[in-house]
Design a protein around this motif. Sequence first.
Motif, PDB file in Angstrom:
ATOM      1  N   PHE A  55     -32.222  -9.673  28.042  1.00  0.00           N
ATOM      2  CA  PHE A  55     -31.491  -8.296  27.454  1.00  0.00           C
ATOM      3  C   PHE A  55     -32.482  -7.157  27.220  1.00  0.00           C
ATOM      4  O   PHE A  55     -33.326  -7.333  26.633  1.00  0.00           O
ATOM      5  CB  PHE A  55     -30.830  -8.567  26.185  1.00  0.00           C
ATOM      6  CG  PHE A  55     -29.937  -7.646  25.432  1.00  0.00           C
ATOM      7  CD1 PHE A  55     -28.933  -7.118  26.078  1.00  0.00           C
ATOM      8  CD2 PHE A  55     -30.792  -6.638  24.675  1.00  0.00           C
ATOM      9  CE1 PHE A  55     -28.054  -5.853  25.671  1.00  0.00           C
ATOM     10  CE2 PHE A  55     -29.932  -5.505  24.058  1.00  0.00           C
ATOM     11  CZ  PHE A  55     -28.653  -5.152  24.760  1.00  0.00           C
ATOM     12  N   ILE A  56     -32.116  -6.193  28.120  1.00  0.00           N
ATOM     13  CA  ILE A  56     -33.175  -5.200  28.077  1.00  0.00           C
ATOM     14  C   ILE A  56     -32.729  -4.104  27.156  1.00  0.00           C
ATOM     15  O   ILE A  56     -31.720  -3.437  26.976  1.00  0.00           O
ATOM     16  CB  ILE A  56     -33.278  -4.182  29.528  1.00  0.00           C
ATOM     17  CG1 ILE A  56     -33.613  -5.411  30.517  1.00  0.00           C
ATOM     18  CG2 ILE A  56     -34.363  -3.168  29.410  1.00  0.00           C
ATOM     19  CD1 ILE A  56     -33.430  -5.018  32.077  1.00  0.00           C
ATOM     20  N   LEU A  57     -33.893  -3.842  26.022  1.00  0.00           N
ATOM     21  CA  LEU A  57     -33.422  -2.841  25.268  1.00  0.00           C
ATOM     22  C   LEU A  57     -34.557  -1.624  24.996  1.00  0.00           C
ATOM     23  O   LEU A  57     -35.727  -1.764  24.940  1.00  0.00           O
ATOM     24  CB  LEU A  57     -33.739  -3.535  23.880  1.00  0.00           C
ATOM     25  CG  LEU A  57     -33.482  -2.659  22.557  1.00  0.00           C
ATOM     26  CD1 LEU A  57     -32.223  -2.315  22.297  1.00  0.00           C
ATOM     27  CD2 LEU A  57     -33.949  -3.687  21.111  1.00  0.00           C
ATOM     28  N   TYR A 169     -20.849  10.076  36.363  1.00  0.00           N
ATOM     29  CA  TYR A 169     -20.522  10.476  34.931  1.00  0.00           C
ATOM     30  C   TYR A 169     -20.821   9.499  34.154  1.00  0.00           C
ATOM     31  O   TYR A 169     -20.091   8.582  33.840  1.00  0.00           O
ATOM     32  CB  TYR A 169     -19.004  11.205  34.897  1.00  0.00           C
ATOM     33  CG  TYR A 169     -18.751  11.605  33.456  1.00  0.00           C
ATOM     34  CD1 TYR A 169     -19.525  12.505  32.991  1.00  0.00           C
ATOM     35  CD2 TYR A 169     -17.730  11.150  32.803  1.00  0.00           C
ATOM     36  CE1 TYR A 169     -19.384  12.863  31.653  1.00  0.00           C
ATOM     37  CE2 TYR A 169     -17.346  11.706  31.351  1.00  0.00           C
ATOM     38  CZ  TYR A 169     -18.333  12.534  30.890  1.00  0.00           C
ATOM     39  OH  TYR A 169     -18.107  12.986  29.825  1.00  0.00           O
ATOM     40  N   ARG A 170     -21.780   9.509  33.337  1.00  0.00           N
ATOM     41  CA  ARG A 170     -22.601   8.704  32.373  1.00  0.00           C
ATOM     42  C   ARG A 170     -22.485   7.269  32.933  1.00  0.00           C
ATOM     43  O   ARG A 170     -22.323   6.429  32.240  1.00  0.00           O
ATOM     44  CB  ARG A 170     -21.603   8.826  30.834  1.00  0.00           C
ATOM     45  CG  ARG A 170     -21.403  10.223  30.411  1.00  0.00           C
ATOM     46  CD  ARG A 170     -22.803  10.424  29.655  1.00  0.00           C
ATOM     47  NE  ARG A 170     -22.612  12.127  29.205  1.00  0.00           N
ATOM     48  CZ  ARG A 170     -22.749  13.039  30.270  1.00  0.00           C
ATOM     49  NH1 ARG A 170     -23.177  13.099  31.287  1.00  0.00           N
ATOM     50  NH2 ARG A 170     -22.522  14.296  29.612  1.00  0.00           N
ATOM     51  N   ASP A 171     -22.722   7.326  34.145  1.00  0.00           N
ATOM     52  CA  ASP A 171     -23.124   5.940  34.889  1.00  0.00           C
ATOM     53  C   ASP A 171     -24.321   5.922  35.853  1.00  0.00           C
ATOM     54  O   ASP A 171     -24.788   7.194  36.456  1.00  0.00           O
ATOM     55  CB  ASP A 171     -21.802   5.673  35.440  1.00  0.00           C
ATOM     56  CG  ASP A 171     -21.500   4.397  35.830  1.00  0.00           C
ATOM     57  OD1 ASP A 171     -22.366   3.440  35.189  1.00  0.00           O
ATOM     58  OD2 ASP A 171     -20.767   3.941  36.760  1.00  0.00           O
ATOM     59  N   SER A 172     -24.645   4.894  36.228  1.00  0.00           N
ATOM     60  CA  SER A 172     -25.524   4.679  37.209  1.00  0.00           C
ATOM     61  C   SER A 172     -25.648   3.160  37.689  1.00  0.00           C
ATOM     62  O   SER A 172     -24.901   2.291  37.244  1.00  0.00           O
ATOM     63  CB  SER A 172     -27.012   4.937  36.782  1.00  0.00           C
ATOM     64  OG  SER A 172     -27.561   3.819  35.685  1.00  0.00           O
ATOM     65  N   VAL A 173     -26.360   2.807  38.669  1.00  0.00           N
ATOM     66  CA  VAL A 173     -26.521   1.329  39.209  1.00  0.00           C
ATOM     67  C   VAL A 173     -27.001   0.580  38.103  1.00  0.00           C
ATOM     68  O   VAL A 173     -26.965  -0.606  38.186  1.00  0.00           O
ATOM     69  CB  VAL A 173     -27.456   1.534  40.434  1.00  0.00           C
ATOM     70  CG1 VAL A 173     -28.957   1.761  40.175  1.00  0.00           C
ATOM     71  CG2 VAL A 173     -27.102   0.189  41.056  1.00  0.00           C
ATOM     72  N   PHE A 174     -27.730   1.058  37.207  1.00  0.00           N
ATOM     73  CA  PHE A 174     -28.225   0.222  36.162  1.00  0.00           C
ATOM     74  C   PHE A 174     -27.155  -0.190  35.085  1.00  0.00           C
ATOM     75  O   PHE A 174     -27.406  -1.133  34.387  1.00  0.00           O
ATOM     76  CB  PHE A 174     -29.278   0.974  35.427  1.00  0.00           C
ATOM     77  CG  PHE A 174     -30.549   1.481  36.390  1.00  0.00           C
ATOM     78  CD1 PHE A 174     -31.347   0.217  36.616  1.00  0.00           C
ATOM     79  CD2 PHE A 174     -30.742   2.337  36.865  1.00  0.00           C
ATOM     80  CE1 PHE A 174     -32.651   0.470  37.623  1.00  0.00           C
ATOM     81  CE2 PHE A 174     -31.649   2.699  37.679  1.00  0.00           C
ATOM     82  CZ  PHE A 174     -32.568   1.866  37.887  1.00  0.00           C
ATOM     83  N   LYS A 179     -27.669  -4.255  36.091  1.00  0.00           N
ATOM     84  CA  LYS A 179     -27.602  -4.294  34.713  1.00  0.00           C
ATOM     85  C   LYS A 179     -28.309  -5.771  34.533  1.00  0.00           C
ATOM     86  O   LYS A 179     -27.687  -6.680  34.656  1.00  0.00           O
ATOM     87  CB  LYS A 179     -26.007  -4.254  34.200  1.00  0.00           C
ATOM     88  CG  LYS A 179     -25.972  -4.840  32.740  1.00  0.00           C
ATOM     89  CD  LYS A 179     -24.387  -4.752  32.348  1.00  0.00           C
ATOM     90  CE  LYS A 179     -24.031  -5.179  30.953  1.00  0.00           C
ATOM     91  NZ  LYS A 179     -24.963  -4.466  29.921  1.00  0.00           N
ATOM     92  N   ASP A 180     -29.198  -5.551  33.290  1.00  0.00           N
ATOM     93  CA  ASP A 180     -29.986  -6.731  32.898  1.00  0.00           C
ATOM     94  C   ASP A 180     -30.767  -7.450  33.935  1.00  0.00           C
ATOM     95  O   ASP A 180     -31.062  -8.539  33.834  1.00  0.00           O
ATOM     96  CB  ASP A 180     -29.218  -7.598  31.960  1.00  0.00           C
ATOM     97  CG  ASP A 180     -28.558  -7.089  30.645  1.00  0.00           C
ATOM     98  OD1 ASP A 180     -29.343  -6.068  30.178  1.00  0.00           O
ATOM     99  OD2 ASP A 180     -27.552  -7.553  30.252  1.00  0.00           O
ATOM    100  N   ARG A 181     -31.001  -6.920  35.050  1.00  0.00           N
ATOM    101  CA  ARG A 181     -31.645  -7.428  36.423  1.00  0.00           C
ATOM    102  C   ARG A 181     -32.937  -6.628  36.758  1.00  0.00           C
ATOM    103  O   ARG A 181     -33.612  -7.107  37.676  1.00  0.00           O
ATOM    104  CB  ARG A 181     -30.740  -7.540  37.659  1.00  0.00           C
ATOM    105  CG  ARG A 181     -29.452  -8.372  37.362  1.00  0.00           C
ATOM    106  CD  ARG A 181     -28.812  -8.427  38.508  1.00  0.00           C
ATOM    107  NE  ARG A 181     -29.582  -8.758  39.859  1.00  0.00           N
ATOM    108  CZ  ARG A 181     -28.902  -8.730  41.257  1.00  0.00           C
ATOM    109  NH1 ARG A 181     -27.905  -8.319  41.107  1.00  0.00           N
ATOM    110  NH2 ARG A 181     -30.013  -8.821  42.176  1.00  0.00           N
ATOM    111  N   SER A 182     -32.899  -5.526  36.101  1.00  0.00           N
ATOM    112  CA  SER A 182     -34.278  -4.696  36.672  1.00  0.00           C
ATOM    113  C   SER A 182     -34.453  -3.738  35.338  1.00  0.00           C
ATOM    114  O   SER A 182     -33.882  -3.463  34.649  1.00  0.00           O
ATOM    115  CB  SER A 182     -33.618  -3.684  37.646  1.00  0.00           C
ATOM    116  OG  SER A 182     -34.631  -2.720  38.219  1.00  0.00           O
ATOM    117  N   VAL A 183     -35.931  -3.598  35.089  1.00  0.00           N
ATOM    118  CA  VAL A 183     -36.573  -2.824  34.294  1.00  0.00           C
ATOM    119  C   VAL A 183     -37.105  -1.804  34.590  1.00  0.00           C
ATOM    120  O   VAL A 183     -38.082  -1.850  35.543  1.00  0.00           O
ATOM    121  CB  VAL A 183     -37.613  -3.817  33.437  1.00  0.00           C
ATOM    122  CG1 VAL A 183     -38.179  -3.160  32.222  1.00  0.00           C
ATOM    123  CG2 VAL A 183     -37.062  -5.116  32.738  1.00  0.00           C
TER     124      VAL A 183
END
Length: 344
Positions: A55-57, A169-174, A179-183
């Motif tokens: 989980f990336i924080l 809009y308030r969104d991206s590929v991350f 999601k939780d696959r790239s830092v």
Amino acid sequence: MNPLHAPPVVETDVDLRPYNSFALPARARRLIRLRSEADLRWVINHPEWGPVPKFILGGGSNLVLTRDVQALVLKVEVLGRRLWDDGDSWVVEGGAGECWHDFVQWTLQQGAPGLENLSLIPGTVGAAPVQNIGAYGVEVQDRFESLDTVDLMTGRTVTLDRAGCRFGYRDSVFKQHLKDRSVILRVRFRLPKSWRPELGYLDLQRAAEQAGVAEPTAQQVADWVCAIRRAKLPDPAQIGNAGSFFKNPVVSEAVCREVIARDPHLVHYALPDGRYKLAAGWLIDACGWKGKSIGGAGVYEKQALVLVNRGDARGGEVLTLAQAIQASVLARFGVVLEAEPVVV
């Protein structure tokens, strides 16, 4: 693994209240602070920590914690700031763990304007493109150049441009595929030297009129943005919150007309593609939620778009309040509100 690299400490049973701006109670079973790319590679290559769910924080300013986190928490704390001249533009780079507002102020101090409308938004530089943060007529995608990210599965470092980030809009590929696959490690922004102030929003126009300034500097715009935000939004250090909790819904012209027929005072904005953006805060206020509470979670008295921790809220109460608000707006206006924060 690099024999000269001192491995990061694996912390156990970590209280996450200081690491989410809502100050919601939750604990991390395991947490590792990433202060460099070498730290991240140590995690990826480690026989125990490499294979486990992660989980990336970042700054925790867009997060609602409803339970303890069992996945390995990777807290991104990579620092660093750079600026260079690229002909007709300045390019500025920030480590993903840098405080966003401090980074914006630094760019202005360096004589590189362009991010001033995004002043005082909580969070980190690395989180800014994840959320495609925006305020007062400017979004991250408008100034974005590229970023460096590491794939947690392959360990490959990849540089993504604007198209690769798939901003929305308030969104991206991350928030989607990665999601939780790239830092994210570093983010770069291109700031044209032919700067002009963005004063399209009424609050900024009023600030300019009150100051009697027809051609403000970037620092003046930043100061106005900070004053406006402080007047409307609570300081997370004083009152737990995640800023604007709901996205402003984007609807067709037909839907906008239907809502106006119900209430002609609807606050709305025309978009270039013919659709309309509705003010979510206005919709919530019209449903009578401003100042109301469910348990320890409440709607901020000065801005209905902001949900707050009254002091002892739990994540489940925030979620229950948000769902009740969504149901009210849907029943009265036929409009679906989408929450901005990530719910865990």
